[in-house]
Design an enzyme around this catalytic site. Structure first.
Site: not given
Lengths: 320, 320
Positions: A11-12, A135, A220, A282
Site C-alpha cells: 500500500g505504501n 477478510k 497479493k 509475506k
C-alpha cells in the site's frame, strides 16, 4: 541469460497509511515508487511488478454504495471492483515508470515499454476459505445497517474486533494466473509488466472449463509468488513499509533477521512469530517461492529495494 | 500471411440504451457480444478489440461525487476514471471471450488467450479541442450546483441542450497509442487483444518527453482507427446499434448505403449527412482508415458482424 524478478509492492507504493489520498498524492507516491523500481531495471533484471489494492477496493466499494444511496446507481461485484483497481493502479505505475525510464534514457534501450495486463487469478472452488470468510473489506456499519445490506447484496457481515460491523469475504489460496503466458512473453520481449494487481481478479474454473468471477480477495504476495514461480523468476521481492522480518516483533526481545533458510522460516512461522494480517503471508509467500525452486526471496522496505537486492538491506529467505 | 482486424464495439456491447445496468446485465450483454466477436476469430482473423466507455465513466464519476458528498471520499480525475473503466470492461470482455473460445474448442489452438492492455492514447497539447470543451459527461445539475462544482474541481460546465447543466470536457484528436508495440506483439503471437478502451487514457507528451494524463475524453472510433492503422490491419470494423450508414437519416428520403468510396464518404460527410454525436465520428474514422492505407472499413450492427465481414450486411467504405 536474462534474469527475471517479480516485485510485489504494498500500500505504501500509493498512499500514506490510513490516508484516503487525493489524485495528486497518488501520483506523488507512484512517482517515488517508480524511482525505486527503475533502479532494479538498471541492474539488468527483467521485472514484473504486482501490487496490493486493499484501500482502493475499499474506496471503490464505498463510492458505489454512496452512489446507490444517493442516486440508485448500480453496485458492481468485488471481481469487477478488483478489475477497476487494476486499471487505476496499473495506470499510475505504468505512466510513472515510463516517465522515469525516459528521464534515465532507458526507454527503447534496455526496456521496450511498460504494460499493465488485467489479470485473473484462479482459486479452487473447494477452498476452505469459502466456508469461512475472514477478510474485512469496505466501510464500517452499525449491526442493523450491516444486516440490512447483507440481505440486500447477499453479503456475509461480522463484527470487526476494532468495533462496528463490516462485510467479510473469503481469501482463498491463489493457484495460477490465466494470463501467465502472455505476461511471460512480454517480459521476454523486454517489457516491464504490471500484473496480478491486488492478487488478481479471483475466478474459479467451472465444470465446463469456463471462468467465473467470485466475490473474494486474494493475498497479493501469495499471488505474486505464483507469478514468480510460473515465469521462473530468480528472485521474488516483497516490498513493504517495514525494513526487515523480525522475531518477537514489537516486544523487548525483538530481533531482526538478515538471512534465514526455508527450514528456519517455517519453524519461526509455526512458532507464530509473524502476524496473519501483516508479515505472515509475506513470509509464507517467500517460503513457497524458495520451495518451488526460486533462488531467493527478499522482504524489504520499498525505499531499500536496491540495497536489498545487493544483500545490504531487508531479509533474505534462501534454500536450506 | 496473417490477416489483422480491429473491431470497435459501442455501448450496446455492454448495456441496453439509457439503462444503468446491474452486474448481471453487464455479464449478459458481454456474453452476447463475445458470441459475435468470436465468430470473427473463427474466420481466421487476428483480432484486436476496442470499446466505448461513456456510460461507465459517467457512472464512475457519479459514484465518486456521491462518495465525496456522503463521506468525504476522494474524487479521482478523468484519466484515472478512464483507466478504471478499461479494467472493468476489459475484464468483462476478456472473460466472456475466453469462455466462448473454451466452448468452441478454440483456446490453445487458433487463439492463445485474451489479454486486456491498459492503454494510453497521446493527444496534442495544442489541439483546438482544449480551447473549446464540447463533450458533456456525468450527471445533470442545476445551474447553481454546476457552478459550485466547477469552482471546487476546476471544471468547465455548460447548459446541456437537453436541459440542466453538465460538465463539459475536451475531446481532442487521438494521434497514437503508447502501448502499440506490445499490442502488435501480442496479436502476432496469437492473442486476442482488448486495447484502447474508451479511446484510451488521454495523455500528452511534455517538453521532456514524459507522459501527463489530461482531463479529456477521446472518441473510441477515431482512436480505434489509429490502432488499426498502426498494426497494419486489413479491416477496421465499427459495430454499433444501427444496421447501416444512411443518407438523409431519419427523413422520408433516408437511404441505406451498402458500399461507398472514400471520396463519396467525404462528400456526404461534408454535406452534413452524419450527425456529430452518432454516425459522424464513425464515418470519419472509416475515411481516415482507408486513406491511411486500410483495405476496407465496415460500419455495421453488432449482431451482424459476421455477415458484414462477408459483405452481406452493414456499410463498406473502400478506397477510391
Amino acid at each position: 541469460m536474462e534474469k527475471y524478478i517479480v516485485v510485489a509492492v504494498g500500500g505504501n507504493a500509493f498512499q500514506t497509511k490510513n490516508e484516503r489520498g487525493s489524485p495528486e498524492s497518488y501520483w506523488e507516491h507512484a512517482r517515488r515508487s517508480a524511482d525505486f523500481l527503475v533502479r532494479i531495471v538498471e541492474d539488468g533484471y527483467r521485472v514484473a511488478i504486482t501490487h496490493g489494492n486493499g484501500p482502493q477496493v475499499g474506496i471503490i466499494a464505498e463510492w458505489m454504495l454512496a452512489g446507490k444511496s444517493a442516486k440508485g446507481l448500480p453496485v458492481m461485484t468485488l471481481d469487477i471492483a478488483g478489475a477497476m483497481s487494476q486499471g487505476w493502479l496499473g495506470y499510475l505505475l505504468q505512466q510513472t515508470i515510463y516517465n522515469k525510464l525516459i528521464e534515465k534514457g532507458l526507454l527503447g534501450k534496455s526496456v521496450k515499454g511498460v504494460i499493465t495486463v488485467i489479470t485473473q487469478t484462479v482459486v479452487d472452488r473447494g477452498d476452505p476459505a469459502f466456508m469461512n470468510p475472514t477478510k474485512f473489506i469496505g466501510p464500517w456499519y452499525s449491526e442493523e445497517e450491516a444486516k440490512k445490506l447483507a440481505k440486500e447484496h447477499g453479503w456475509v457481515v461480522k463484527p470487526d474486533p476494532r468495533g462496528g460491523w463490516r462485510r467479510v469475504v473469503p481469501s482463498p489460496n491463489p493457484t495460477r494466473q490465466i494470463e501467465i503466458d502472455a505476461i511471460k512473453k512480454l517480459l521476454s520481449e523486454g517489457y516491464i509488466v504490471i500484473a496480478s494487481g491486488g492478487g488478481g481478479i479471483p475466478v474459479y474454473v467451472d465444470e465446463e472449463g469456463k471462468l467465473r468471477g467470485v466475490e473474494a480477495v486474494i493475498d497479493k504476495d501469495l499471488a505474486g509468488e505464483r507469478l514468480a514461480s510460473a515465469i521462473g523468476a530468480e528472485i521474488f521481492m516483497i516490498l513493504t513499509d517495514i525494513d526487515k522480518v523480525y522475531l518477537n516483533y514489537g516486544t523487548p526481545r525483538q530481533k531482526a533477521i538478515d538471512v534465514m533458510t526455508v527450514s528456519e522460516a517455517k519453524k519461526y512461522y509455526e512458532e507464530g512469530h509473524f502476524k496473519p494480517g501483516s508479515m505472515g503471508p509475506k513470509v509464507l509467500a517467500a517460503i513457497r517461492f524458495v520451495e518451488d525452486g526460486g533462488k531467493e526471496a527478499i522482504i524489504a522496505h520499498l525505499f531499500q529495494a536496491y540495497e536489498a537486492l545487493r544483500g545490504k538491506a531487508g531479509t533474505r529467505i534462501v534454500p536450506g
